[in-house]
Design a protein around this motif. Structure first.
Motif, short mmCIF file in Angstrom:
data_model
loop_
_atom_site.label_atom_id
_atom_site.label_comp_id
_atom_site.label_asym_id
_atom_site.label_seq_id
_atom_site.Cartn_x
_atom_site.Cartn_y
_atom_site.Cartn_z
N ASP A 97 50.82 -16.38 18.96
CA ASP A 97 49.90 -16.76 20.03
C ASP A 97 49.26 -15.52 20.66
OD1 ASP A 97 50.34 -19.47 19.72
OD2 ASP A 97 51.97 -19.54 21.19
N ALA A 98 50.04 -14.45 20.80
CA ALA A 98 49.49 -13.21 21.34
C ALA A 98 48.42 -12.64 20.42
CB ALA A 98 50.61 -12.18 21.53
N ALA A 99 48.64 -12.75 19.11
CA ALA A 99 47.64 -12.27 18.15
C ALA A 99 46.37 -13.10 18.24
CB ALA A 99 48.22 -12.33 16.73
N GLU A 100 46.51 -14.41 18.42
CA GLU A 100 45.34 -15.28 18.55
C GLU A 100 44.54 -14.93 19.80
OE1 GLU A 100 44.27 -18.54 16.51
OE2 GLU A 100 44.72 -16.65 15.52
N GLU A 101 45.24 -14.65 20.90
CA GLU A 101 44.55 -14.26 22.12
C GLU A 101 43.83 -12.93 21.94
OE1 GLU A 101 47.35 -14.25 25.30
OE2 GLU A 101 47.78 -16.41 25.18
N ALA A 102 44.45 -12.03 21.20
CA ALA A 102 43.82 -10.73 20.93
C ALA A 102 42.54 -10.92 20.11
CB ALA A 102 44.79 -9.81 20.20
N VAL A 103 42.58 -11.81 19.14
CA VAL A 103 41.40 -12.09 18.32
C VAL A 103 40.29 -12.68 19.19
CG1 VAL A 103 40.48 -13.49 16.43
CG2 VAL A 103 42.68 -12.33 16.16
N ASP A 104 40.65 -13.61 20.07
CA ASP A 104 39.64 -14.22 20.95
C ASP A 104 38.98 -13.16 21.82
OD1 ASP A 104 40.10 -16.75 19.94
OD2 ASP A 104 41.55 -17.29 21.51
N LEU A 105 39.77 -12.24 22.35
CA LEU A 105 39.22 -11.18 23.20
C LEU A 105 38.31 -10.26 22.39
CD1 LEU A 105 42.32 -10.26 25.40
CD2 LEU A 105 40.24 -11.42 26.15
N LEU A 106 38.69 -9.98 21.16
CA LEU A 106 37.87 -9.12 20.31
C LEU A 106 36.51 -9.76 20.05
CD1 LEU A 106 40.57 -8.03 17.71
CD2 LEU A 106 39.35 -6.49 19.26
N LEU A 107 36.50 -11.05 19.75
CA LEU A 107 35.25 -11.74 19.48
C LEU A 107 34.41 -11.86 20.75
CD1 LEU A 107 36.45 -14.55 17.05
CD2 LEU A 107 35.59 -12.28 16.51
N ASP A 108 35.06 -12.11 21.87
CA ASP A 108 34.33 -12.19 23.15
C ASP A 108 33.70 -10.86 23.53
OD1 ASP A 108 34.99 -14.85 23.34
OD2 ASP A 108 36.67 -14.53 24.72
N GLY A 110 32.37 -8.78 21.49
CA GLY A 110 31.26 -8.44 20.61
C GLY A 110 31.63 -8.14 19.17
N ARG A 111 32.92 -8.11 18.86
CA ARG A 111 33.32 -7.92 17.47
C ARG A 111 32.90 -9.13 16.64
NH1 ARG A 111 34.61 -2.91 15.46
NH2 ARG A 111 35.81 -1.73 17.00
N THR A 112 32.46 -8.90 15.41
CA THR A 112 32.14 -10.01 14.53
C THR A 112 33.42 -10.48 13.83
OG1 THR A 112 31.66 -8.53 12.67
CG2 THR A 112 29.83 -9.11 14.12
N PRO A 113 33.50 -11.76 13.46
CA PRO A 113 34.71 -12.26 12.80
C PRO A 113 35.09 -11.47 11.55
CG PRO A 113 33.34 -14.09 13.49
CD PRO A 113 32.54 -12.84 13.73
N GLY A 114 34.10 -10.98 10.81
CA GLY A 114 34.39 -10.23 9.60
C GLY A 114 35.00 -8.87 9.85
N ASP A 115 35.06 -8.44 11.12
CA ASP A 115 35.67 -7.16 11.46
C ASP A 115 37.19 -7.23 11.55
OD1 ASP A 115 33.31 -5.76 11.63
OD2 ASP A 115 33.13 -5.91 13.81
N VAL A 116 37.75 -8.45 11.56
CA VAL A 116 39.15 -8.63 11.95
C VAL A 116 40.01 -9.14 10.80
CG1 VAL A 116 40.70 -9.69 13.65
CG2 VAL A 116 38.32 -9.14 14.29
#
Length: 210
Positions: A97-108, A110-116
């Motif tokens: 769940d912590a990893a999912e929250e980190a991904v959400d913050l990254l996308l919010d 400005g990171r693109t999904p393909g960066d992660v």
């Protein structure tokens, strides 16, 4: 005296279609008809009854940009190539769940999904488990498309290509899986490495040169 019949006059309205517009007039320019807009591929989430839409094909300009240049001597490693490391304290049960929250913050941010890239040490992420049910080839085809967040477990993470950000979830699994996941993540992360788990354990592995 016999009358000579006059030649019939051809009126303008009886003539055929004009090849060119009449003087003083401008021929209307036909407007292009827009085609349908391609739908943006959704970010992978938890598995549902319907398989997620496959990633859209990259535009030709993206494909051209992705072509490698001529081979040359490898550049020496520099300090700038070392990714920044961020630790997020989490228990094995809460690491995913912590990893999912980190991904959400990254996308919010400005990171693109393909960066992660997300790597798990225990049970695979639900999206990875769902996609693998369609076969290994289909699963890795989505990785090769490079336009969405990709989830892999430690056992296969070494097949993943480098990405700007790698997130590791210490969600259980043997110690060997944790060592493998952290080592692969560190080598694949271009700018940022986020590790979700027990900070003492993570620091111990990092201090051991993983």
């Amino acid at each position: 005296m016999p009358l000579i019949p006059e030649e019939p006059q051809i009126h303008e309205k009886a003539q055929g279609p004009r090849a060119t517009p009449a003087s003083g007039r401008t021929a209307p320019t036909p407007r292009p008809v827009p085609g349908p807009r391609p739908a943006a591929p959704p970010r992978p989430g938890r598995p549902g009854p319907v398989r997620p839409t496959p990633p859209a094909q990259r535009a030709p300009r993206d494909t051209a940009a992705a072509k490698p240049g001529p081979a040359g001597p490898a550049a020496p490693a520099t300090a700038a190539a070392t990714p920044q490391i961020q630790l997020i304290p989490a228990t094995p049960d809460g690491a995913l769940d912590a990893a999912e929250e980190a991904v959400d913050l990254l996308l919010d941010s400005g990171r693109t999904p393909g960066d992660v890239l997300v790597i798990t040490t225990g049970d695979p992420h639900p999206w990875a488990a769902h996609e693998l049910s369609f076969g290994d080839a289909a699963y890795w085809a989505q990785h090769d498309a490079g336009d969405d967040v990709f989830y892999a477990d430690a056992a296969v993470a070494d097949r993943a290509a480098s990405r700007a950000v790698v997130v590791v979830a210490f969600n259980g699994g043997p110690e060997a899986a944790a060592v493998t996941a952290l080592g692969v993540a560190h080598s694949r992360a271009g700018a940022l490495l986020i590790v979700c788990g027990d900070p003492q354990r993570i620091n111990s592995l990092l201090g051991a040169g993983v």
